[in-house]
Design a protein around this motif. Structure first.
Motif, short mmCIF file in Angstrom:
data_model
loop_
_atom_site.label_atom_id
_atom_site.label_comp_id
_atom_site.label_asym_id
_atom_site.label_seq_id
_atom_site.Cartn_x
_atom_site.Cartn_y
_atom_site.Cartn_z
N ASN A 48 40.78 27.85 38.50
CA ASN A 48 41.08 29.27 38.67
C ASN A 48 39.92 30.01 39.34
OD1 ASN A 48 41.72 32.23 37.44
ND2 ASN A 48 43.53 30.95 37.47
N LEU A 50 37.21 30.74 38.06
CA LEU A 50 36.41 31.54 37.13
C LEU A 50 35.02 30.91 37.04
CD1 LEU A 50 39.00 32.35 34.32
CD2 LEU A 50 38.06 33.91 36.02
N GLU A 76 37.51 37.56 48.42
CA GLU A 76 38.22 38.34 47.40
C GLU A 76 39.72 38.29 47.64
OE1 GLU A 76 36.44 39.33 44.37
OE2 GLU A 76 38.07 40.75 44.69
N ILE A 79 41.13 34.74 47.08
CA ILE A 79 41.20 34.23 45.71
C ILE A 79 42.20 35.04 44.88
CG2 ILE A 79 39.31 35.57 44.63
CD1 ILE A 79 40.09 31.82 44.13
N ASN A 80 42.30 36.35 45.15
CA ASN A 80 43.28 37.14 44.41
C ASN A 80 44.69 36.64 44.68
OD1 ASN A 80 41.30 38.71 43.30
ND2 ASN A 80 41.48 40.36 44.82
N ARG A 83 45.12 33.26 42.86
CA ARG A 83 45.23 33.41 41.41
C ARG A 83 46.59 33.92 40.98
NH1 ARG A 83 39.24 35.92 40.70
NH2 ARG A 83 38.16 34.05 39.99
N GLN A 84 47.25 34.68 41.89
CA GLN A 84 48.57 35.19 41.54
C GLN A 84 49.58 34.07 41.37
OE1 GLN A 84 49.75 38.42 44.16
NE2 GLN A 84 47.68 39.25 44.09
N LEU A 112 50.61 44.34 41.43
CA LEU A 112 50.25 43.37 42.46
C LEU A 112 51.42 42.99 43.35
CD1 LEU A 112 47.88 41.05 40.42
CD2 LEU A 112 47.24 42.71 42.17
#
Lengths: 251, 217, 218
Positions: A48, A50, A76, A79-80, A83-84, A112
């Motif tokens: 993920n 993280l 950014e 990765i956003n 991650r969705q 989102l």
């Protein structure tokens, strides 16, 4: 679906992942077991992003997750978006305490995906119903039990219709009598052929629910096999030792 | 000794006008100091030390010197540079003073939101800014509410100090009435009673807000 | 910045700063006595005594210190109370901070685990003996810290007595701004003096706190 190649991760001088290769096909359910400090949680969190890995590549549906070449805003955005498509469930739930149960589930689809309040509500109620908590839609997390919180957290992750679900010790923080209700929800997902990666210390559950099991220790995958084989006839001595200690306690 | 409250009755319209000014100033300062305090806290926490040191310095300065001294400085200092009405100086002075106190609270409560909240939001696909707006700041706000409402209760009492720079709130309008009627005791007692009532209402409001916010923490 | 001016006005401001310290220290001393009395009254067996203490604390905390000051100084003569400005500052300051301090002291006492009280009473200590030997030593740390916070508020509040013409730091600063038209210079110096006073208070509080909580570090 998810693929890891030569993944390495260091915390300072300590190498916690020493080159992990892993392939998770669509609809597969993989359990990762191992002692604490074995790197199993770090591995899951790396998928993920993280935790940012130092070497190797991680792919989701052929798209590279870690992108050392992208910087700042470009990374950014990347990765956003990635991650969705992944649902993450944490050991300590991390529900948003300022939002009601339903709002916890609908926040991401609304903000989102731009889903309308009405359809988000419908989706949220469906998911809450699926985890057996439709009657708690207007409650706040502070009034829920640990097991209920974790079920809401699962619903929240599912709301983005992820391609894969990552469970990081989802039942470790729960009182023993609350473990079962969460396990049941996870089993339900497994029966619907959700792709799942489960880090757990519940040996019996891992054996029961997954169709591939991995034993990690010291930052490497020591042994991987079908659960029946791994739990009944472990080949490596470290696996045997670990299972002797833990099956005794958990059986 | 004998008391005569009839001058207070005579000046009641003036006094009530002063109450109105007090309440309006209170509202303006509350909005300014809460919104501003949050902005200052966010900038302080999310920019480099090199950039935000002036903010840290002003928070510290406003918290370690008396309000009245700050008001005099603004009144005479700003008044020398540009012509602005005293009431603007008063609202700004009180506003900056409590903005510093509120920023100090927000800095602490934003820091107190656990990293797990940040991770959960990021894992859903929210970026830094959205995580800040949808997850971190609302929680920090609810956590700040008890101290924040305390500050606002103290602030309303400090509005009386603005009479020192000639702003027509309760105390100032009474001082005029006193200079004509020579009844300081009656007027100041009346003001004390009004303040006490405002304070009681604010405390009731605080309890109400607290109860509503408690389960969101 | 006009440094010559700043050097010229420093003696005046230092003298005024001393008045600020003087008035605050006296108010703190008497305030502590008033606060202790209020705490005792709040645990009294006679209901009206308890009610009076509660009402007093509520009214004092619910009204502005500034209005209390004006009421006593200008309104006092109407009820036969004539005080010179300095005394008025000390008296109103003490009665004001006493109300806040009684709550702080009560909070510190209540923070001590109730098991301590039970253990002490079970050994045969009386109510006052328990307070003296068991509760207060444990409450002292928190009490010192919260009284310290109030002492700092007291120093800042003392600026308000400038309104009744006590020549303390803020009064002097305002007068100097008026006569020199150099607000920045005067403000910088007087702010500095407040900061020095407040940091001195914080230092003393920290020293006392360490002494009172020595047992925790052994």
């Amino acid at each position: 679906m998810v693929e890891l190649k030569g993944v390495k991760k260091r915390f300072g001088d300590l190498e916690v992942l020493k080159g992990i290769d892993l392939r998770v096909d669509r609809g597969r359910i993989i359990s990762i077991i191992g002692p604490s400090g074995s790197g199993k949680s770090t591995l899951l969190r790396s998928i993920n992003n993280l935790e940012v890995i130092d070497e190797g590549i991680i792919l989701l549906d052929g798209v590279q997750v870690n992108r050392p070449d992208l910087k700042g805003l470009a990374f950014e955005r990347h990765i956003n978006h990635i991650r969705q498509n992944m649902g993450m469930v944490f050991q300590h739930f991390n529900l948003f305490p300022h939002l009601s149960t339903l709002e916890n589930v609908t926040l991401a689809p609304r903000k989102l995906k731009g889903m309308s309040a009405g359809s988000a509500r419908k989706l949220g109620m469906e998911l809450l119903d699926r985890v057996g908590l439709a009657d708690k839609a207007t409650s706040y997390p502070s009034s829920l039990s640990g097991g209920q919180k974790q079920r809401v957290a699962i619903a929240r992750a599912l709301a983005m219709q992820p391609k894969v679900m990552l469970f990081d010790e989802a039942t470790s923080a729960l009182d023993p009598e609350l473990v079962e209700e969460v396990n049941r929800v996870m089993k339900g997902l497994a029966e619907e052929h959700m792709t799942m990666l489960i880090v757990t210390h519940e040996m019996a559950f891992a054996r029961d629910v997954s169709d591939w099991a991995m034993f990690m220790d010291g930052g490497v995958v020591v042994e991987a096999n079908t659960p029946d084989h791994l739990f009944s006839h472990p080949e490596q001595e470290r696996t045997q030792h670990f299972l002797r200690k833990h099956l005794g306690a958990h059986a | 000794m004998e008391f005569d409250f009839s001058p207070v009755i005579d000046y009641l319209p003036t006094l009530l006008q002063g109450v109105g000014v007090t309440l309006l100033i209170g509202l303006a300062v509350a909005v300014m100091s809460v919104v501003g305090g949050q902005i200052v806290a966010v900038i302080t926490l999310y920019t480099r030390k090199m950039v935000n040191w002036p903010l840290r310095f002003f928070i510290w300065l406003f918290m370690t010197t008396p309000l009245l001294l700050q008001l005099y400085f603004l009144y005479f200092g700003l008044g020398e540079l540009i012509l602005i009405p005293a009431i603007v100086v008063g609202v700004l002075g009180l506003g900056f003073h409590y903005m510093a106190y509120n920023a100090d609270i927000f800095i602490a409560t934003i820091k107190s939101v656990s990293s797990g909240q940040y991770e959960a939001s990021r894992s859903l696909g929210f970026g830094h800014l959205r995580t800040l707006f949808y997850v971190i700041l609302p929680q920090a706000f609810y956590r700040a509410l008890p101290q924040l409402s305390n500050n606002m209760i103290i602030m309303v009492k400090d509005i009386s100090v603005l009479s020192a720079i000639g702003i027509g709130e309760m105390v100032y309008v009474s001082q005029y009435a006193i200079s004509v009627t020579f009844r300081p005791f009656e007027f100041y007692i009346t003001i004390a009673v009004i303040y006490y009532l405002i304070n009681l209402m604010m405390e009731a409001g605080q309890t109400w807000i607290e109860r509503r916010a408690a389960y969101r923490r | 910045m006009d440094f010559d001016l700043m050097i010229d006005i420093t003696p005046l401001l230092v003298k005024a700063a001393w008045v600020t310290v003087d008035i605050s220290a006296r108010a703190l001393f008497f305030g502590f006595i008033i606060a202790s009395a209020l705490v005792a009254m709040r645990t009294s067996r006679i209901p009206p005594v308890r009610w009076f203490a509660r009402a007093y604390i509520s009214v004092v905390r619910g009204t502005p210190y500034f209005v209390q000051l004006l009421l006593v100084f200008y309104g006092g003569p109407a009820v036969g109370l004539r005080l010179d400005p300095f005394t008025c500052g000390v008296v109103v300051g003490a009665f004001n901070i006493g109300a806040y301090m009684s709550e702080a002291i009560r909070g510190a006492i209540e923070s001590v685990d109730s098991g301590q009280n039970e253990a002490s009473r079970s050994l045969g200590f009386g109510r006052l003996q328990t307070l003296q030997h068991i509760i207060l030593p444990q409450a002292a740390g928190l009490m010192i810290r919260s009284v310290g916070v109030l002492a700092i508020i007291l120093v800042k509040n003392s600026s308000l007595v400038s309104i009744i013409s006590v020549i303390e730091l803020t009064y002097q600063a305002q007068r100097l701004i008026g006569s020199t038209y150099k607000p920045l210079e005067v403000f910088t110096l007087s702010a500095l003096m407040y900061i020095v006073i407040i940091y001195a208070v914080m230092g003393i509080v920290e020293f006392l706190y360490r002494r009172a909580t020595r047992y925790a570090f052994l």
